[in-house]
Scaffold this active site. Sequence first.
Site, PDB file in Angstrom:
ATOM      1  N   HIS A 121      34.206  10.094  72.075  1.00  0.00           N
ATOM      2  CA  HIS A 121      34.077  11.170  71.086  1.00  0.00           C
ATOM      3  C   HIS A 121      34.204  12.522  71.788  1.00  0.00           C
ATOM      4  O   HIS A 121      34.245  12.577  73.027  1.00  0.00           O
ATOM      5  CB  HIS A 121      32.730  11.087  70.354  1.00  0.00           C
ATOM      6  N   ASP A 171      32.260  16.446  71.500  1.00  0.00           N
ATOM      7  CA  ASP A 171      31.012  16.952  70.941  1.00  0.00           C
ATOM      8  C   ASP A 171      31.247  17.921  69.781  1.00  0.00           C
ATOM      9  O   ASP A 171      32.076  18.834  69.869  1.00  0.00           O
ATOM     10  CB  ASP A 171      30.177  17.618  72.039  1.00  0.00           C
ATOM     11  N   HIS A 218      34.685  11.792  75.787  1.00  0.00           N
ATOM     12  CA  HIS A 218      33.749  11.078  76.662  1.00  0.00           C
ATOM     13  C   HIS A 218      33.078   9.941  75.908  1.00  0.00           C
ATOM     14  O   HIS A 218      33.038   9.927  74.671  1.00  0.00           O
ATOM     15  CB  HIS A 218      32.716  12.031  77.270  1.00  0.00           C
ATOM     16  N   ARG A 236      21.039  18.763  78.670  1.00  0.00           N
ATOM     17  CA  ARG A 236      22.363  19.128  78.158  1.00  0.00           C
ATOM     18  C   ARG A 236      22.394  20.563  77.630  1.00  0.00           C
ATOM     19  O   ARG A 236      21.476  21.004  76.944  1.00  0.00           O
ATOM     20  CB  ARG A 236      22.763  18.177  77.025  1.00  0.00           C
TER      21      ARG A 236
END
Length: 289
Positions: free
Chosen positions: A118, A120, A265, A280
């Site tokens: 996918h 983000d 990723h 993150r």
Amino acid sequence: MEHASPVGITPRFAGPLQVRPLSPALGAEIIGIDLREALGDAVFTQILAAWHRHLVILLRDQKLSEEDEVRFGARFGPPALVQNKQFQRTHPGVMLISNIREDGKPIGALPDGEMQFHTDQCYMERPAMASMLYAIEVPRSGGNTMFANGYSAYETLPEEVKHRIAGRRALNAYDYDNAATIRGATVRDNAPSYAHPVVRTHPATGRKALYVNRLMTRHIEGMAPHESEELLNLLFAHQERPEFVYEHVWQPGDLLMWDNRCALHARTDFSPNERRLMRRVTILGEKPV
Ligand code: SIN
């Protein structure tokens, strides 16, 4: 005579950057930088160029506070505010990704196991330009992050397929909760979703990248469901071919930053008995064109 450096900028960062490619597909390690220290503009310009060239950059052995991570991320663009407030840290742009549970509840988002490819926030009008993960605790095996090169995927498509997707848009939806291996055909009524070009042009490099993904792309607009499904499955299988992929085996202290505009990723499975803790930060991007 040596010139004085601006306060907080280390003279040893001057000069050419050491960049070591991580795989033929994409990715490069940048060596000799300590992100606790402020980076001069000349060094940052080289880091940005390496990122544009290699799509994913790795800086090892970092010992970063939240502030250090945000300061580095902010050189690329404004940090996006964390949507899921329960996993937000002190800084509104920092979130935990973790399977660690306290009182039975995960302390981070995306806690368990495998995740399909996918990009983000592709379900938002302005998806994340960049995402940064900083490894604090990693499993002994598995929980690797895989990256796929969206430029190579597009450039190697047969001309007939390029023609079929030219000018098309596809709907991306955030509708997977924690079951990040399941791609449903339908979209829950209130699921955040947005249609983006199937092929997007990177604003800095001018290169075209395939911008669909197995986890969140639901259908190609204006196509019959069976045709869209057949075409998407072909595109997913193509973009995930091993020659386009680099698999990163994490070590504590690794900081990875990837470009969501041209790299996808995914995550490999790992034991629920092993602890995995990542911090993150995502950087707000532009509307894909
Ligand atoms: C993510 O998809 O942002 C998380 C990837 C990972 O946990 O490796």
